[in-house]
Design an enzyme around this catalytic site. Structure first.
Site, PDB file in Angstrom:
ATOM      1  N   HIS A  22      -1.493 -23.531 -25.249  1.00  0.00           N
ATOM      2  CA  HIS A  22      -0.832 -22.331 -25.778  1.00  0.00           C
ATOM      3  C   HIS A  22      -1.710 -21.108 -25.550  1.00  0.00           C
ATOM      4  CE1 HIS A  22       1.005 -25.231 -28.909  1.00  0.00           C
ATOM      5  NE2 HIS A  22       2.008 -24.859 -28.118  1.00  0.00           N
ATOM      6  N   LYS A  50      11.064 -29.580 -38.537  1.00  0.00           N
ATOM      7  CA  LYS A  50       9.917 -30.446 -38.304  1.00  0.00           C
ATOM      8  C   LYS A  50       9.094 -30.573 -39.584  1.00  0.00           C
ATOM      9  CE  LYS A  50       9.173 -29.049 -33.484  1.00  0.00           C
ATOM     10  NZ  LYS A  50       8.183 -28.538 -32.542  1.00  0.00           N
ATOM     11  N   ARG A  63       5.354 -27.534 -19.376  1.00  0.00           N
ATOM     12  CA  ARG A  63       4.269 -28.412 -18.914  1.00  0.00           C
ATOM     13  C   ARG A  63       4.697 -29.313 -17.771  1.00  0.00           C
ATOM     14  NH1 ARG A  63       3.214 -30.142 -24.902  1.00  0.00           N
ATOM     15  NH2 ARG A  63       5.335 -30.681 -24.422  1.00  0.00           N
ATOM     16  N   SER A  88       0.799 -30.254 -29.091  1.00  0.00           N
ATOM     17  CA  SER A  88       0.418 -30.248 -30.507  1.00  0.00           C
ATOM     18  C   SER A  88       0.656 -31.610 -31.140  1.00  0.00           C
ATOM     19  CB  SER A  88       1.209 -29.175 -31.262  1.00  0.00           C
ATOM     20  OG  SER A  88       0.872 -27.893 -30.807  1.00  0.00           O
TER      21      SER A  88
END
Length: 167
Positions: free
Chosen positions: A20, A44, A93, A131
């Protein structure tokens, strides 16, 4: 890119990783102002509170004057429009991220026709970092210092110790 363009980089950042950080620092060099939009993450179960995640992002970018940090809990569209942003920056990614992000960009284009979505990839050193992986590795006692900034690492280890002590 124009130095007068306001861009938004949204995410949950639970925690913010070097991937990030890499993309945000590079995006800050492309745009006049970059707002890091930290999602409340109602969908989440986050390790860190919204305030903690925002504080970590602020600490990591305290040396970058054109980066500001705000939170959001409603539609990203509402946040982007309210801030007058012209660009939304999204990290990709790999191909699975790309498939999801292309669909999201299409939806965002229909909701915000005047806002462009710009995809960025992290430096190759960080393409595998997420993460989720960082949280999982840390919670199982693995080393994660190479994936996050030192200030984030300290807070992550402290949180893991708290959870283990409580559990």
């Amino acid at each position: 890119m124009s130095r007068s363009v306001l861009a938004v980089f949204p995410g949950t950042f639970d925690p913010i990783t070097l991937g990030h950080e890499d993309m945000i620092r590079r995006a800050a060099g492309l745009f006049g102002q970059l707002v890091v939009a930290v999602a409340a993450g109602h969908h989440k179960k986050t390790l860190f509170t919204l305030d903690e995640r925002m504080e970590m992002v602020r600490q990591v970018f305290s040396d970058v004057p054109n980066v500001t940090v705000h939170s959001f809990s409603a539609l990203m569209r509402d946040f982007v429009v309210a801030h007058g942003a012209q660009v939304m920056v999204r990290g990709v990614r790999g191909t699975s991220d790309f498939d999801y992000e292309v669909q999201l960009a299409g939806m965002n284009r229909s909701l915000m026709p005047d806002v462009e979505t710009v995809f960025m990839t992290p430096d190759a050193r960080y393409q595998f970092i997420s993460s989720t992986y960082v949280r999982e590795i840390a919670s199982l006692g693995g080393a994660v210092a190479q994936f996050v900034a030192p200030v984030v690492h300290e807070r992550l280890l402290a949180r893991v110790r708290e959870r283990h002590a409580a559990g």
